[in-house]
Design an enzyme around this catalytic site. Sequence first.
Site, mmCIF file in Angstrom:
data_model
loop_
_atom_site.group_PDB
_atom_site.id
_atom_site.type_symbol
_atom_site.label_atom_id
_atom_site.label_comp_id
_atom_site.label_asym_id
_atom_site.label_seq_id
_atom_site.Cartn_x
_atom_site.Cartn_y
_atom_site.Cartn_z
ATOM 1 N N ASN A 1 1.723 3.372 11.209
ATOM 2 C CA ASN A 1 0.963 3.856 12.380
ATOM 3 C C ASN A 1 1.353 3.035 13.600
ATOM 4 O O ASN A 1 1.762 1.897 13.471
ATOM 5 C CB ASN A 1 -0.546 3.688 12.118
ATOM 6 N N ALA B 1 2.509 -2.214 4.185
ATOM 7 C CA ALA B 1 2.279 -1.226 5.237
ATOM 8 C C ALA B 1 1.901 -2.008 6.486
ATOM 9 O O ALA B 1 1.195 -3.010 6.391
ATOM 10 C CB ALA B 1 1.146 -0.297 4.827
ATOM 11 N N MET C 1 -1.929 -7.120 7.092
ATOM 12 C CA MET C 1 -2.953 -8.036 6.556
ATOM 13 C C MET C 1 -2.513 -8.650 5.234
ATOM 14 O O MET C 1 -3.352 -8.945 4.381
ATOM 15 C CB MET C 1 -4.269 -7.269 6.367
ATOM 16 N N SER C 2 -1.207 -8.818 5.051
ATOM 17 C CA SER C 2 -0.754 -9.312 3.746
ATOM 18 C C SER C 2 0.549 -10.083 3.881
ATOM 19 O O SER C 2 0.937 -10.499 4.966
ATOM 20 C CB SER C 2 -0.551 -8.127 2.795
ATOM 21 N N HIS D 1 -7.300 3.980 7.078
ATOM 22 C CA HIS D 1 -6.563 3.611 5.868
ATOM 23 C C HIS D 1 -5.949 4.849 5.207
ATOM 24 O O HIS D 1 -4.861 4.785 4.639
ATOM 25 C CB HIS D 1 -7.502 2.874 4.905
ATOM 26 N N HIS E 1 -5.706 -9.312 -1.544
ATOM 27 C CA HIS E 1 -5.697 -9.610 -0.110
ATOM 28 C C HIS E 1 -6.706 -10.691 0.263
ATOM 29 O O HIS E 1 -7.759 -10.810 -0.364
ATOM 30 C CB HIS E 1 -6.030 -8.347 0.695
ATOM 31 N N TYR F 1 -8.525 -10.516 2.835
ATOM 32 C CA TYR F 1 -9.737 -9.873 3.381
ATOM 33 C C TYR F 1 -10.716 -9.440 2.305
ATOM 34 O O TYR F 1 -11.862 -9.110 2.589
ATOM 35 C CB TYR F 1 -9.384 -8.698 4.299
ATOM 36 N N GLU F 2 -10.264 -9.458 1.038
ATOM 37 C CA GLU F 2 -11.202 -9.161 -0.046
ATOM 38 C C GLU F 2 -12.069 -10.384 -0.362
ATOM 39 O O GLU F 2 -12.959 -10.318 -1.202
ATOM 40 C CB GLU F 2 -10.441 -8.722 -1.299
ATOM 41 N N HIS G 1 -4.016 0.580 -4.485
ATOM 42 C CA HIS G 1 -3.537 -0.645 -5.128
ATOM 43 C C HIS G 1 -3.930 -0.594 -6.607
ATOM 44 O O HIS G 1 -5.082 -0.835 -6.949
ATOM 45 C CB HIS G 1 -4.163 -1.880 -4.479
ATOM 46 N N SER H 1 0.824 -1.212 0.000
ATOM 47 C CA SER H 1 0.000 0.000 0.000
ATOM 48 C C SER H 1 0.855 1.258 0.000
ATOM 49 O O SER H 1 1.682 1.441 0.892
ATOM 50 C CB SER H 1 -0.880 0.058 1.260
HETATM 51 N N1 HPA Z 1 -2.950 -3.267 11.543
HETATM 52 C C1 HPA Z 1 -3.110 -4.104 10.504
HETATM 53 N N2 HPA Z 1 -2.722 -3.812 9.263
HETATM 54 C C2 HPA Z 1 -2.141 -2.612 9.057
HETATM 55 C C3 HPA Z 1 -1.949 -1.683 10.089
HETATM 56 C C4 HPA Z 1 -2.383 -2.040 11.402
HETATM 57 O O1 HPA Z 1 -2.247 -1.273 12.377
HETATM 58 N N3 HPA Z 1 -1.354 -0.599 9.550
HETATM 59 C C5 HPA Z 1 -1.188 -0.862 8.229
HETATM 60 N N4 HPA Z 1 -1.655 -2.075 7.918
#
Ligand code: HPA
Length: 281
Positions: free
Chosen positions: A242, A121, A218-219, A254, A91, A93-94, A69, A38
């Site tokens: 973050n 990310a 998540m990847s 996001h 992903h 989650y999609e 993406h 990302s």
């Molecule tokens: N958690 C999960 N996935 C992420 C995060 C997070 O804090 N930041 C960027 N992708």
Amino acid sequence: MTDPIAPAAPSAPVAEAAEVLRARLGTRLPRTALILGSGLGDLVHYIEDPVQVPYRELPGFPPSAVAGHAGRVVAGRLAGAQVLAFAGRVHLYEGHAAATVALPVRLAHAVGARVLVVSNAAGGIRRTLRPGDLMLIRDHINLTGRNPLVGPVRDGETRFPDMSAPYDAELLLLLREAALAVGVPVVEGVYVAVLGPSYETPAEIRMLERLGADAVGMSTVPEVIAARALGMRVAGVSCITNPAAGIAAAPLSHADVLATSARVADAFVRLMTDFVRRLPR
Ligand code: HPA
């Protein structure tokens, strides 16, 4: 509803996609494949003499819908090396099967890539991590509950791949050398992959911290598992976008994730370019 853990061989028509891609590549046969996370897709602009293939032209590739993406393969020269970059990833989650998520890796291997560089990310769990830090991935924890190797053993893969050294020690060394050379500070740590798409709760982050994770995302893990099953050497970089939930007071979004990775994109490009230059040809 399809069962997300069911064997997904029919949805992963690697040979067909490889044929389409090979026809487009011409002489641009890659040794190295890059999966860009990302906000880190900028790297494709530095690829010389590029050929671009949108995912929708590749059989078996689902269109990627997440903002940030783009969804294309870019092949060409980076720092003098032939690379194949995937800008935009699929992903779990999609709703995609793990085998679909791993399709870019199997495709890259089918057209000759033997080194895989993954990026993402991630939220910083370790208290000393700051947004904008680049973390070299030393190891991972798979908490997605999914695995791209489930189902029949695919051509060229092993049933029970060793995962005692998923991230190649020599490539990690080259990443450190590149970081020093271009003056981009890096840290190192363990990445934990969760399914998402909801961000974690503070209690979950405290749990992940106790499990030994430094960053959460998540990847990436499905791709790395497939790469190891194929015997590819893997290097990985997380952009810490973050503080993970509960570590700082702010709620996660996001948009903030993308804003931070965009801020780091330039350092990421410099690190990657110098790293690729150091890879054995
Ligand atoms: N958690 C999960 N996935 C992420 C995060 C997070 O804090 N930041 C960027 N992708």
